[in-house]
Scaffold this motif. Structure first.
Motif, PDB file in Angstrom:
ATOM      1  N   GLY A 369       0.875  -1.178   0.000  1.00  0.00           N
ATOM      2  CA  GLY A 369       0.000   0.000   0.000  1.00  0.00           C
ATOM      3  C   GLY A 369       0.910   1.224   0.000  1.00  0.00           C
ATOM      4  N   TYR A 370       0.486   2.299  -0.649  1.00  0.00           N
ATOM      5  CA  TYR A 370       1.322   3.514  -0.683  1.00  0.00           C
ATOM      6  C   TYR A 370       1.413   4.108   0.725  1.00  0.00           C
ATOM      7  N   PRO A 371       2.566   4.718   1.068  1.00  0.00           N
ATOM      8  CA  PRO A 371       2.743   5.252   2.429  1.00  0.00           C
ATOM      9  C   PRO A 371       1.687   6.300   2.782  1.00  0.00           C
ATOM     10  N   GLY A 395      -5.594  -6.058 -16.908  1.00  0.00           N
ATOM     11  CA  GLY A 395      -6.427  -5.779 -15.735  1.00  0.00           C
ATOM     12  C   GLY A 395      -7.155  -4.474 -15.948  1.00  0.00           C
ATOM     13  N   VAL A 396      -8.211  -4.267 -15.191  1.00  0.00           N
ATOM     14  CA  VAL A 396      -9.000  -3.042 -15.360  1.00  0.00           C
ATOM     15  C   VAL A 396      -8.244  -1.838 -14.788  1.00  0.00           C
ATOM     16  N   ASN A 397      -8.728  -0.626 -15.011  1.00  0.00           N
ATOM     17  CA  ASN A 397      -8.115   0.601 -14.461  1.00  0.00           C
ATOM     18  C   ASN A 397      -8.001   0.487 -12.947  1.00  0.00           C
ATOM     19  N   GLY A 398      -6.857   0.889 -12.440  1.00  0.00           N
ATOM     20  CA  GLY A 398      -6.675   0.931 -10.989  1.00  0.00           C
ATOM     21  C   GLY A 398      -6.411  -0.427 -10.364  1.00  0.00           C
ATOM     22  N   ALA A 399      -6.202  -1.474 -11.210  1.00  0.00           N
ATOM     23  CA  ALA A 399      -5.985  -2.817 -10.648  1.00  0.00           C
ATOM     24  C   ALA A 399      -4.627  -2.913  -9.951  1.00  0.00           C
ATOM     25  N   GLY A 400      -3.721  -2.034 -10.291  1.00  0.00           N
ATOM     26  CA  GLY A 400      -2.405  -2.034  -9.640  1.00  0.00           C
ATOM     27  C   GLY A 400      -1.277  -2.415 -10.578  1.00  0.00           C
ATOM     28  N   LYS A 401      -1.505  -2.316 -11.891  1.00  0.00           N
ATOM     29  CA  LYS A 401      -0.484  -2.756 -12.851  1.00  0.00           C
ATOM     30  C   LYS A 401       0.754  -1.857 -12.804  1.00  0.00           C
ATOM     31  N   SER A 402       0.533  -0.525 -12.813  1.00  0.00           N
ATOM     32  CA  SER A 402       1.692   0.378 -12.779  1.00  0.00           C
ATOM     33  C   SER A 402       2.386   0.312 -11.420  1.00  0.00           C
ATOM     34  N   THR A 403       1.601   0.049 -10.373  1.00  0.00           N
ATOM     35  CA  THR A 403       2.198  -0.092  -9.039  1.00  0.00           C
ATOM     36  C   THR A 403       3.175  -1.268  -9.038  1.00  0.00           C
ATOM     37  N   LEU A 404       2.762  -2.327  -9.728  1.00  0.00           N
ATOM     38  CA  LEU A 404       3.621  -3.510  -9.841  1.00  0.00           C
ATOM     39  C   LEU A 404       4.968  -3.148 -10.490  1.00  0.00           C
ATOM     40  N   VAL A 405       4.887  -2.289 -11.508  1.00  0.00           N
ATOM     41  CA  VAL A 405       6.118  -1.865 -12.199  1.00  0.00           C
ATOM     42  C   VAL A 405       6.999  -1.061 -11.242  1.00  0.00           C
ATOM     43  N   LYS A 406       6.370  -0.196 -10.426  1.00  0.00           N
ATOM     44  CA  LYS A 406       7.166   0.607  -9.477  1.00  0.00           C
ATOM     45  C   LYS A 406       7.876  -0.312  -8.484  1.00  0.00           C
ATOM     46  N   LEU A 407       7.186  -1.400  -8.072  1.00  0.00           N
ATOM     47  CA  LEU A 407       7.813  -2.332  -7.126  1.00  0.00           C
ATOM     48  C   LEU A 407       8.940  -3.102  -7.807  1.00  0.00           C
ATOM     49  N   GLY A 411      11.357   1.106  -7.115  1.00  0.00           N
ATOM     50  CA  GLY A 411      10.907   2.459  -6.746  1.00  0.00           C
ATOM     51  C   GLY A 411      10.266   2.455  -5.374  1.00  0.00           C
ATOM     52  N   TYR A 412       9.599   1.382  -5.054  1.00  0.00           N
ATOM     53  CA  TYR A 412       9.012   1.177  -3.717  1.00  0.00           C
ATOM     54  C   TYR A 412       9.365  -0.235  -3.273  1.00  0.00           C
ATOM     55  N   LEU A 413       9.344  -0.453  -1.959  1.00  0.00           N
ATOM     56  CA  LEU A 413       9.573  -1.797  -1.446  1.00  0.00           C
ATOM     57  C   LEU A 413       8.252  -2.351  -0.919  1.00  0.00           C
ATOM     58  N   SER A 574      -1.095  -4.061 -20.864  1.00  0.00           N
ATOM     59  CA  SER A 574      -1.951  -3.321 -21.803  1.00  0.00           C
ATOM     60  C   SER A 574      -3.421  -3.622 -21.568  1.00  0.00           C
ATOM     61  N   HIS A 575      -4.239  -2.618 -21.915  1.00  0.00           N
ATOM     62  CA  HIS A 575      -5.686  -2.842 -21.899  1.00  0.00           C
ATOM     63  C   HIS A 575      -6.127  -3.489 -23.203  1.00  0.00           C
ATOM     64  N   ARG A 576      -5.247  -3.343 -24.221  1.00  0.00           N
ATOM     65  CA  ARG A 576      -5.664  -3.804 -25.544  1.00  0.00           C
ATOM     66  C   ARG A 576      -5.324  -5.285 -25.674  1.00  0.00           C
TER      67      ARG A 576
HETATM   68  N1  LIG Z   1       1.626   7.614  -5.637  1.00  0.00           N
HETATM   69  C1  LIG Z   1       0.452   7.082  -5.219  1.00  0.00           C
HETATM   70  N2  LIG Z   1       0.014   7.310  -3.959  1.00  0.00           N
HETATM   71  C2  LIG Z   1      -1.155   6.777  -3.529  1.00  0.00           C
HETATM   72  N3  LIG Z   1      -1.966   5.993  -4.272  1.00  0.00           N
HETATM   73  C3  LIG Z   1      -1.586   5.726  -5.533  1.00  0.00           C
HETATM   74  C4  LIG Z   1      -0.368   6.258  -6.083  1.00  0.00           C
HETATM   75  N4  LIG Z   1      -0.251   5.824  -7.355  1.00  0.00           N
HETATM   76  C5  LIG Z   1      -1.340   5.055  -7.595  1.00  0.00           C
HETATM   77  N5  LIG Z   1      -2.137   4.993  -6.511  1.00  0.00           N
HETATM   78  C6  LIG Z   1      -3.394   4.222  -6.379  1.00  0.00           C
HETATM   79  O1  LIG Z   1      -3.077   2.841  -6.553  1.00  0.00           O
HETATM   80  C7  LIG Z   1      -4.116   2.202  -7.273  1.00  0.00           C
HETATM   81  C8  LIG Z   1      -3.516   1.403  -8.429  1.00  0.00           C
HETATM   82  O2  LIG Z   1      -2.964   2.353  -9.334  1.00  0.00           O
HETATM   83  P1  LIG Z   1      -2.133   1.898 -10.609  1.00  0.00           P
HETATM   84  O3  LIG Z   1      -1.656   3.118 -11.292  1.00  0.00           O
HETATM   85  O4  LIG Z   1      -1.125   0.888 -10.211  1.00  0.00           O
HETATM   86  O5  LIG Z   1      -3.285   1.184 -11.466  1.00  0.00           O
HETATM   87  P2  LIG Z   1      -3.244   0.634 -12.956  1.00  0.00           P
HETATM   88  O6  LIG Z   1      -3.712  -0.772 -12.902  1.00  0.00           O
HETATM   89  O7  LIG Z   1      -1.904   0.862 -13.568  1.00  0.00           O
HETATM   90  O8  LIG Z   1      -4.325   1.579 -13.623  1.00  0.00           O
HETATM   91  P3  LIG Z   1      -4.474   2.065 -15.149  1.00  0.00           P
HETATM   92  O9  LIG Z   1      -4.857   0.894 -15.965  1.00  0.00           O
HETATM   93  O10 LIG Z   1      -5.565   3.067 -15.078  1.00  0.00           O
HETATM   94  O11 LIG Z   1      -3.166   2.657 -15.552  1.00  0.00           O
HETATM   95  C9  LIG Z   1      -5.119   3.246  -7.703  1.00  0.00           C
HETATM   96  O12 LIG Z   1      -6.228   3.172  -6.832  1.00  0.00           O
HETATM   97  C10 LIG Z   1      -4.370   4.568  -7.490  1.00  0.00           C
HETATM   98  O13 LIG Z   1      -5.240   5.561  -7.063  1.00  0.00           O
END
Ligand SMILES: Nc1ncnc2c1ncn2[C@@H]1O[C@H](COP(=O)(O)OP(=O)(O)OP(=O)(O)O)[C@@H](O)[C@H]1O
Length: 634
Positions: A369-371, A395-407, A411-413, A574-576
């Motif tokens: 979870g983000y700090p 995955g759908v929007n907000g599923a956490g895909k980009s968060t996975l990339v940051k981990l 970028g985050y632990l 990708s969404h596509r």
């Molecule tokens: N820096 C941040 N601080 C707090 N919450 C964040 C941060 N970045 C993303 N989030 C939250 O984390 C959740 C997942 O976001 P993420 O960007 O990983 O989704 P995603 O699957 O890549 O979405 P999309 O397909 O729309 O790009 C979202 O609810 C978003 O609001």
């Protein structure tokens, strides 16, 4: 005193010679401030004799010394101002470099991503000039003022009366204290208004920034102007009220200081008139009274203004750590020539060794979870990216895909669980190892880099250095390598169209520059990632690589995807579904977990499966559109 020491230490670090020169100049200026009235007094006192008996050599010598003292004053001012300007310039460069170093030195994003850091930066950065202003005052007038005041007080006590300097010193001290409180109160008012200031600034900037087009189309300019005005009025109103209150007391104090000076000068005049004070003493006392009455009382208060931005800078980017960790930048501050020769981009990057193998990556029960929020984005998430294989994530929007990339990029632990790189826990990597891991990654993120540099630089940066090692350096002959990447990334036609080819700056505000479309930038991003692969990166991450591409470019990317990712570990997000379809391992991410995994064919056989549902939904919309087109063309 602590303020003075902190400011001097900071300035001496970047500009020892200039600091010494300004300090010496200020001390000499203080001596002249006492000496000149004494010389003037003697010149005036001796004038009647010189007129009566003609100027004797002693008197002429006195006038010559006075002239030299006056000229020396000008020279000293020049030396002091030039040295102070040099120190100021170096301090500005130093604080910028230190902030840049501090914000970019950690491989983690948490140090810059946190809203507190951004807010603090926005609040303090515009105040960095106060460090320079305080340093300039300290090295100039502040150093000379105290000795000049003390010397003047002694002169007045000797020439006029022992008590004469006391009321002047007392009113000076009261004025200095009242001014100090007034200036500090201004900070408090402003510090309490940062939210309103932030809103005002944000509203002001929106109309000029990237959103300017939409702001105009939606007719929001008036709304933003009003908002900027309302917030800035809210921010300034308490400040104006406080300034009005303080101004009254400062005017009253100035009147008292002038009154005291007039009384002391009148006393000197009365004694001269009554014959108990010589002409020499009278002519010396008058300028001394003026010097004391005119001494700036706000200066020491201004010194204190520099201390809070300096403390913030020292906390963010401790000077000793900066000097140790970035000696090249640090020494460049004190030698502009060297900085110009060697731009920061020339620093040798840690490029991965080309021989390095593609890594195996395992997410083992990772929770995160983000700090700044209590929400868990990933919960007990497990996934393997096999070495040398391509994996796709949908995955759908907000599923956490980009968060996975940051981990994955460190970028985050993770809050819980482990990310294993070839069996080694990423959390156990020290800063250097984590930075080295980042060099093994070739990414295209959703908000990929669009640098206002030449096309060649934008691609060559993937190797960890700018074209030719210097952003503004001459174009080297690496065109063959770049051409080969251009073909693979599908930007050969784009480069051929640019007026100066690879050397065309990608910003139309630069001479000969051109702007690119979103899709063209995305293809440049792909070329940069491929350049990173050529330089040794072995994990390719493509986060929505086709989001801005037209159908033809997308098809080209899909066709070449397996070829591009050969011998690499790769993750495509990708969404596509058309983009992920050829990837042998497709994972479906939902509510922070992988809910399905397999090839396209395997996933399409799961009745009511998530992938099958989403794929069918997307495909049916395309098919409906195609049907519609066919019907209307008949
Ligand atoms: N820096 C941040 N601080 C707090 N919450 C964040 C941060 N970045 C993303 N989030 C939250 O984390 C959740 C997942 O976001 P993420 O960007 O990983 O989704 P995603 O699957 O890549 O979405 P999309 O397909 O729309 O790009 C979202 O609810 C978003 O609001």
């Amino acid at each position: 005193m602590a303020t003075v020491i902190a400011l001097v230490r900071n300035a001496f670090r970047v500009s020892p010679g200039a600091v010494l020169a300004s300090s010496v100049a200020s001390i000499v200026a203080a001596m002249l401030a006492v000496l000149v009235p004494i010389l003037v007094g003697r010149a005036v006192g001796g004038a009647p004799d010189a007129v009566r008996g003609g100027p004797h050599p002693g008197y002429l010598l006195l006038l010559a010394i006075l002239l030299v003292a006056l000229l020396a004053g000008n020279l000293i001012n020049l030396v002091g101002n030039s040295s102070a300007a040099l120190t100021e310039g170096r301090l500005e460069q130093d604080s910028d470099l230190r902030i840049g170093w501090a914000l970019s030195r950690h491989p983690e994003l948490s140090s810059v991503d946190h809203p507190d850091v951004a807010s603090r930066l926005q609040q303090i950065r515009p105040r960095l000039w106060e460090i320079r202003m305080a340093t300039r005052l300290l090295l100039g007038p502040a150093i000379s003022q105290l000795p000049a005041l003390i010397g003047s007080a002694i002169t007045l006590a000797v020439m006029l009366a022992w008590w004469a300097p006391l009321p002047l010193l007392a009113t000076y001290a009261v004025a200095a204290e009242v001014t100090r409180r007034s200036i500090l109160a201004q900070f408090d008012v402003f510090t309490g208004q940062t939210d309103a200031q932030k809103h005002a600034q944000y509203a002001f900037e929106q109309g000029m920034g990237k959103a300017a087009k939409e702001i105009r189309i939606f007719g929001l300019s008036d709304y933003l102007r009003r908002r900027a005005w309302d917030f800035s009025t809210t921010a300034y109103r308490p400040y104006w009220a406080m300034r009005r209150r303080k101004a009254r007391s400062l005017v009253a104090l100035s009147a008292v200081r002038v009154g005291v000076a007039v009384v002391v000068a009148a006393y000197a005049g009365w004694r001269a008139q009554s014959g108990t004070l010589s002409l020499t003493a009278f002519a010396t006392a008058l300028p001394v009274v003026l010097t004391m009455a005119n001494s700036d009382a706000w200066m020491f208060a201004q010194l204190q203004r520099g201390i809070s931005p300096l403390q913030w800078l020292n906390r963010l980017a401790p000077a000793d750590q900066f000097d140790r960790a970035a000696p090249e930048l640090s020494s460049a501050v004190s030698s502009r020539a060297r900085l110009a020769e060697r731009s920061p981009s020339a620093a040798e990057p840690a490029v991965a060794t080309p021989a390095e193998a593609a890594p195996q990556i395992v997410f083992d029960e990772v929770s995160f979870g983000y700090p700044t929020s209590n929400k868990m984005i990933l919960k007990d998430f497990s996934l393997e990216l096999p070495a040398g294989a391509a994996t796709a994530l949908v995955g759908v929007n907000g599923a956490g895909k980009s968060t996975l990339v940051k981990l994955l990029t460190g970028g985050y632990l993770p809050s819980r669980g482990r990310i294993l790189i070839d069996g080694q826990d990423l959390a156990g990597f020290d800063e250097q190892q984590r930075a080295a891991w980042q060099r093994r990654i070739a990414p295209i993120t959703q908000d990929f880099l669009r640098l206002p540099l030449r096309a060649g630089d934008n691609v060559e940066l993937g190797s960890g250095r700018a074209w030719s090692g210097r952003i503004d350096g001459p174009s080297p002959d690496i065109t063959a390598e770049l051409e080969q990447i251009a073909t693979r990334a599908g930007i050969d036609d784009l480069i051929a169209k640019l007026p100066d080819g690879w050397a065309t700056p990608l910003d139309k505000s630069l001479p000969g520059g051109r702007d690119l479309s979103g899709g063209e930038w995305q293809r440049i991003g792909l070329a940069r990632a491929l350049r990173a692969v050529d330089s040794g990166a072995r994990l390719l991450i493509l986060d929505e690589p086709a989001a801005a591409l037209d159908v033809e470019s997308e098809a080209r990317l899909v066709d070449s995807y397996l070829d591009i990712t050969r011998r690499l570990t790769s993750l495509i997000i990708s969404h596509r579904f058309s983009v992920v379809r050829p990837v042998p391992i497709i994972c479906v991410l939902e509510r922070g977990r992988i809910v399905e995994r397999g090839s396209h064919q395997e996933l399409m056989t799961i009745p009511g499966g998530r992938y099958r549902t989403l794929f069918t939904l997307q495909a049916s919309r395309y098919l409906a559109a195609v049907d519609q087109q066919e019907v209307s063309s008949r």
